[in-house]
Design a protein around this motif. Structure first.
Motif, PDB file in Angstrom:
ATOM      1  N   ASN A 118      35.291  48.166 -36.927  1.00 25.80           N
ATOM      2  CA  ASN A 118      36.480  48.907 -37.368  1.00 25.80           C
ATOM      3  C   ASN A 118      36.276  50.417 -37.454  1.00 25.80           C
ATOM      4  N   ARG A 119      35.043  50.879 -37.164  1.00 26.94           N
ATOM      5  CA  ARG A 119      34.879  52.335 -37.178  1.00 26.94           C
ATOM      6  C   ARG A 119      35.489  53.010 -35.946  1.00 26.94           C
ATOM      7  N   TYR A 120      35.756  52.230 -34.919  1.00 27.74           N
ATOM      8  CA  TYR A 120      36.294  52.836 -33.704  1.00 27.74           C
ATOM      9  C   TYR A 120      37.812  52.754 -33.667  1.00 27.74           C
ATOM     10  N   ASP A 123      42.603  57.041 -33.885  1.00 27.77           N
ATOM     11  CA  ASP A 123      42.820  58.186 -34.778  1.00 27.77           C
ATOM     12  C   ASP A 123      41.561  59.031 -34.964  1.00 27.77           C
ATOM     13  N   ASN A 124      40.387  58.472 -34.736  1.00 27.17           N
ATOM     14  CA  ASN A 124      39.189  59.321 -34.827  1.00 27.17           C
ATOM     15  C   ASN A 124      38.543  59.536 -33.458  1.00 27.17           C
ATOM     16  N   PHE A 125      39.362  59.479 -32.448  1.00 31.52           N
ATOM     17  CA  PHE A 125      38.891  59.726 -31.080  1.00 31.52           C
ATOM     18  C   PHE A 125      39.503  61.036 -30.588  1.00 31.52           C
ATOM     19  N   VAL A 126      38.661  62.010 -30.337  1.00 28.80           N
ATOM     20  CA  VAL A 126      39.157  63.324 -29.933  1.00 28.80           C
ATOM     21  C   VAL A 126      39.446  63.323 -28.431  1.00 28.80           C
ATOM     22  N   VAL A 127      40.624  63.825 -28.094  1.00 32.95           N
ATOM     23  CA  VAL A 127      41.028  63.828 -26.693  1.00 32.95           C
ATOM     24  C   VAL A 127      40.959  65.239 -26.129  1.00 32.95           C
ATOM     25  N   VAL A 158      26.159  58.339 -20.602  1.00 34.26           N
ATOM     26  CA  VAL A 158      25.758  57.851 -21.930  1.00 34.26           C
ATOM     27  C   VAL A 158      26.288  58.748 -23.050  1.00 34.26           C
ATOM     28  N   GLY A 159      26.759  58.106 -24.093  1.00 33.17           N
ATOM     29  CA  GLY A 159      27.131  58.855 -25.297  1.00 33.17           C
ATOM     30  C   GLY A 159      28.409  59.653 -25.163  1.00 33.17           C
ATOM     31  N   LEU A 160      29.281  59.248 -24.245  1.00 36.62           N
ATOM     32  CA  LEU A 160      30.487  60.048 -24.016  1.00 36.62           C
ATOM     33  C   LEU A 160      31.765  59.359 -24.502  1.00 36.62           C
ATOM     34  N   GLY A 161      31.609  58.206 -25.130  1.00 42.22           N
ATOM     35  CA  GLY A 161      32.777  57.616 -25.779  1.00 42.22           C
ATOM     36  C   GLY A 161      33.376  56.383 -25.120  1.00 42.22           C
ATOM     37  N   LYS A 162      32.645  55.767 -24.193  1.00 48.54           N
ATOM     38  CA  LYS A 162      33.199  54.578 -23.555  1.00 48.54           C
ATOM     39  C   LYS A 162      33.371  53.442 -24.558  1.00 48.54           C
ATOM     40  N   THR A 163      32.293  53.146 -25.268  1.00 47.82           N
ATOM     41  CA  THR A 163      32.364  52.051 -26.230  1.00 47.82           C
ATOM     42  C   THR A 163      33.430  52.340 -27.282  1.00 47.82           C
ATOM     43  N   HIS A 164      33.452  53.579 -27.743  1.00 48.10           N
ATOM     44  CA  HIS A 164      34.454  53.951 -28.746  1.00 48.10           C
ATOM     45  C   HIS A 164      35.866  53.674 -28.225  1.00 48.10           C
ATOM     46  N   LEU A 165      36.133  54.116 -27.014  1.00 50.00           N
ATOM     47  CA  LEU A 165      37.489  53.995 -26.481  1.00 50.00           C
ATOM     48  C   LEU A 165      37.899  52.540 -26.243  1.00 50.00           C
ATOM     49  N   MET A 292      35.772  67.411 -36.519  1.00 51.61           N
ATOM     50  CA  MET A 292      36.228  66.132 -37.040  1.00 51.61           C
ATOM     51  C   MET A 292      35.090  65.345 -37.677  1.00 51.61           C
ATOM     52  N   LYS A 293      33.941  65.334 -37.005  1.00 54.78           N
ATOM     53  CA  LYS A 293      32.811  64.568 -37.548  1.00 54.78           C
ATOM     54  C   LYS A 293      32.367  65.154 -38.884  1.00 54.78           C
ATOM     55  N   ALA A 294      32.370  66.476 -38.976  1.00 50.63           N
ATOM     56  CA  ALA A 294      31.972  67.105 -40.241  1.00 50.63           C
ATOM     57  C   ALA A 294      33.018  66.807 -41.310  1.00 50.63           C
ATOM     58  N   ASN A 316      26.389  65.161 -24.554  1.00 48.32           N
ATOM     59  CA  ASN A 316      26.306  63.886 -25.240  1.00 48.32           C
ATOM     60  C   ASN A 316      26.969  63.983 -26.616  1.00 48.32           C
ATOM     61  N   ILE A 317      28.036  63.226 -26.777  1.00 46.98           N
ATOM     62  CA  ILE A 317      28.777  63.296 -28.036  1.00 46.98           C
ATOM     63  C   ILE A 317      27.977  62.659 -29.165  1.00 46.98           C
ATOM     64  N   ARG A 318      27.169  61.676 -28.815  1.00 51.12           N
ATOM     65  CA  ARG A 318      26.337  61.065 -29.850  1.00 51.12           C
ATOM     66  C   ARG A 318      25.386  62.093 -30.462  1.00 51.12           C
ATOM     67  N   GLU A 319      24.893  63.002 -29.634  1.00 53.66           N
ATOM     68  CA  GLU A 319      24.008  64.046 -30.169  1.00 53.66           C
ATOM     69  C   GLU A 319      24.760  65.034 -31.045  1.00 53.66           C
ATOM     70  N   LEU A 320      25.985  65.316 -30.676  1.00 52.24           N
ATOM     71  CA  LEU A 320      26.801  66.192 -31.538  1.00 52.24           C
ATOM     72  C   LEU A 320      26.937  65.546 -32.912  1.00 52.24           C
ATOM     73  N   GLU A 321      27.221  64.256 -32.876  1.00 50.38           N
ATOM     74  CA  GLU A 321      27.400  63.506 -34.113  1.00 50.38           C
ATOM     75  C   GLU A 321      26.104  63.475 -34.938  1.00 50.38           C
ATOM     76  N   GLY A 322      24.988  63.248 -34.258  1.00 47.83           N
ATOM     77  CA  GLY A 322      23.695  63.201 -34.945  1.00 47.83           C
ATOM     78  C   GLY A 322      23.389  64.522 -35.631  1.00 47.83           C
TER      79      GLY A 322
HETATM   80  P1  ADP Z   1      29.066  55.455 -24.743  1.00 48.69           P
HETATM   81  O1  ADP Z   1      29.530  54.053 -24.973  1.00 48.69           O
HETATM   82  O2  ADP Z   1      29.830  56.157 -23.671  1.00 48.69           O
HETATM   83  O3  ADP Z   1      27.580  55.568 -24.549  1.00 48.69           O
HETATM   84  P2  ADP Z   1      29.920  55.806 -27.472  1.00 48.69           P
HETATM   85  O4  ADP Z   1      31.323  55.318 -27.377  1.00 48.69           O
HETATM   86  O5  ADP Z   1      28.935  54.917 -28.099  1.00 48.69           O
HETATM   87  O6  ADP Z   1      29.390  56.292 -26.047  1.00 48.69           O
HETATM   88  O7  ADP Z   1      29.971  57.222 -28.221  1.00 48.69           O
HETATM   89  C1  ADP Z   1      28.835  57.791 -28.844  1.00 48.69           C
HETATM   90  C2  ADP Z   1      29.225  58.341 -30.190  1.00 48.69           C
HETATM   91  O8  ADP Z   1      30.111  59.456 -30.035  1.00 48.69           O
HETATM   92  C3  ADP Z   1      29.978  57.329 -31.030  1.00 48.69           C
HETATM   93  O9  ADP Z   1      29.551  57.431 -32.362  1.00 48.69           O
HETATM   94  C4  ADP Z   1      31.431  57.720 -30.892  1.00 48.69           C
HETATM   95  O10 ADP Z   1      32.177  57.410 -32.051  1.00 48.69           O
HETATM   96  C5  ADP Z   1      31.340  59.211 -30.665  1.00 48.69           C
HETATM   97  N1  ADP Z   1      32.399  59.681 -29.763  1.00 48.69           N
HETATM   98  C6  ADP Z   1      32.388  59.579 -28.425  1.00 48.69           C
HETATM   99  N2  ADP Z   1      33.506  60.117 -27.894  1.00 48.69           N
HETATM  100  C7  ADP Z   1      34.240  60.577 -28.941  1.00 48.69           C
HETATM  101  C8  ADP Z   1      35.496  61.246 -29.036  1.00 48.69           C
HETATM  102  N3  ADP Z   1      36.205  61.555 -27.956  1.00 48.69           N
HETATM  103  N4  ADP Z   1      35.924  61.567 -30.268  1.00 48.69           N
HETATM  104  C9  ADP Z   1      35.197  61.269 -31.351  1.00 48.69           C
HETATM  105  N5  ADP Z   1      34.003  60.653 -31.326  1.00 48.69           N
HETATM  106  C10 ADP Z   1      33.517  60.296 -30.128  1.00 48.69           C
END
Ligand code: ADP
Ligand code: MG
Length: 452
Positions: A118-120, A123-127, A158-165, A292-294, A316-322
């Motif tokens: 449920n974290r994905y 509303d918390n996905f930046v476009v 990797v880390g660009l939001g596929k799983t999230h989306l 948003m993450k902050a 890598n968005i995951r690194e931004l988040e980290g």
């Molecule tokens: P992938 O599956 O492409 O490797 P993930 O979906 O696991 O990437 O995304 C990596 C991290 O970045 C996750 O924690 C995800 O929530 C976050 N993230 C990725 N894209 C976005 C986005 N557009 N807006 C907000 N968070 C994002």
């Protein structure tokens, strides 16, 4: 800073270094119960966890704590006795339960039926320009599953939001259509499902379960590469669903045409729907993501800090988040907002860790040592069982850690063919999904590679 805050900050770091499954297994229900004279006492739920933390994670735990407070010199693990907390109760524990409830792993959960987390959400996905097409397609699918784009195939690095989306799409469908049966599954899980169904002669019921799904979400489909039998079973499931207008959503790290050893008929199925990619976020979007993450963690970052991070982490968005998570930890620890110097230090450290990057010979040496072999034995063409496995592990690590090319890896091992290198890599890659002991071995080898 209270012990609870210290532990939370340490957990935030540890979480970045280990898989979430391991993180939850080993760190759930742990807490710091005292911190005096450089000695930290961590209580753990049982002796099993105690042993694991002592043997496998102690170094990592120590490093995390030490980086937060240099005074920390020693760590002790004790098994949690119900009355221990009372004995040790002092002013540190006033907010104890509160803080514990705020720990990250209690906030999100994976639904057992759908496998969705449920974290994905949308509303918390930046476009931004880099993902807007994929986002629009996913949103459309979530409103009209099975009717607009089928299959929906999303690919990107990797880390660009596929799983999230794709998970957000699933969550949204569950919300909009409560009667639809949604199922998220990683391709690795699907593959091992097929393997065990074959072994137990349960293929029919396995397929039947999939045919009852209304929305099937398959993540990281590139892992079907080379698995012919699984591809065949998936092909049938795909067709059965497709013919009934059930929605199929797929992610991959590359487009169908470049997935190696994908049968032609499956490739054409994948290409028959909506194909869309996620590329790299531009500067403005990276800033928006950081904000948003902050914001989610009540941290306000100054513009110069945001810009510095966005300039330096681009791929890598995951690194931004980290990075945001580490700044949050800093804020909690120091009780002040991280400034640009803090951010610079943090990224410098991260870069150091990356560049401390190992070398092929270090990996080979470590693997040989780990399995008690001579390096030259590891590099020979011997087919002895006790050598074959370590050699595959070494090849696997050369690829996974250093991204060495397969021909290069082949040459390293006495001029073996690159197909041997590919085979070894894939074999180990697959095996560690199913064989915890091997996964563990590889983890320890990696630790030695980087720490030794
Ligand atoms: P992938 O599956 O492409 O490797 P993930 O979906 O696991 O990437 O995304 C990596 C991290 O970045 C996750 O924690 C995800 O929530 C976050 N993230 C990725 N894209 C976005 C986005 N557009 N807006 C907000 N968070 C994002
Ligand atoms: Mg993913």
């Amino acid at each position: 800073m209270s012990p609870t805050e210290l532990w939370q900050a340490a957990l935030a770091q540890l979480q970045l270094n280990i898989s979430s499954a391991n993180f939850i297994t080993w760190f759930k229900n742990t807490e710091i119960i005292s911190f005096e004279n450089g000695k930290v006492v961590i209580s753990v739920p049982n002796s099993f966890v105690k042993e694991w933390l002592e043997q496998k994670y102690n170094k990592m735990v120590f490093r995390a704590l030490h980086s937060l407070d240099e005074k920390i010199k020693e760590i002790k693990y004790v098994i949690n006795k119900p009355n221990l907390k009372v004995i040790n109760k002092n002013n540190y524990y006033d907010n104890y339960n509160d803080n514990l409830n705020r720990l990250k792993f209690t906030e999100f959960f994976v639904n057992k039926e759908t496998n969705l987390n449920n974290r994905y959400g949308f509303d918390n996905f930046v476009v931004g320009p880099f993902n807007e097409l994929a986002h629009a397609a996913a949103l459309a699918v979530s409103k009209n599953p099975g009717e607009v784009y089928n299959p929906l195939f999303i690919y990107g690095g990797v880390g660009l939001g596929k799983t999230h989306l794709i998970q957000a799409t699933g969550n949204e469908i569950v919300k909009n259509f409560s009667d639809k049966k949604v199922k998220y599954v990683s391709t690795e899980k699907f593959v091992s499902g097929v393997i065990s169904a074959i072994k137990n002669q349960e293929m029919e019921s396995f397929k039947e379960r999939y045919r009852r799904i209304d929305v099937l979400i398959l993540d990281d489909v590139q892992f079907l590469a080379g698995k012919e039998k699984t591809q065949e079973e998936f092909f049938h499931i795909f067709n059965a669903l497709y013919e009934k207008n059930k929605q199929i959503i797929i992610s991959s790290d590359r487009p169908p045409k470049t997935i190696p050893a994908l049968t032609e008929r499956l490739r054409s199925r994948f290409e028959g729907g909506m194909l869309t990619d996620i590329s790299f976020p531009d500067f403005e979007t990276r800033i928006a993501i950081l904000k948003m993450k902050a914001g989610e963690q009540q941290l306000i970052l100054q513009d110069d800090v945001l810009e510095y991070i966005a300039k330096n982490i681009q791929q890598n968005i995951r690194e931004l988040e980290g990075t945001v998570n580490q700044l949050v930890a800093y804020q909690k620890l120091q009780n002040k907002n991280p400034d640009i110097d803090v951010a610079k230090n943090l990224l410098k450290k991260a870069a150091l860790i990356k560049n401390r990057a190992t070398t092929p010979s270090k990996i080979i040496q470590t693997v040989a040592h780990f399995y008690d072999l001579k390096e030259k034995d590891l590099l020979t063409l011997s087919r002895r069982k006790e050598i074959v496995k370590p050699r595959q592990v070494a090849m696997y690590l050369l690829r996974s850690e250093l991204n060495c090319s397969f021909p290069f890896i082949g040459r390293k091992f006495n001029g073996k063919d690159h197909t041997t290198a590919i085979y070894s890599f894939e074999k180990i890659h697959k095996e560690i999904q199913e064989n915890e002991r091997l996964a563990d071995e590889i983890l320890s080898i990696k630790q030695r590679v980087y720490e030794g």
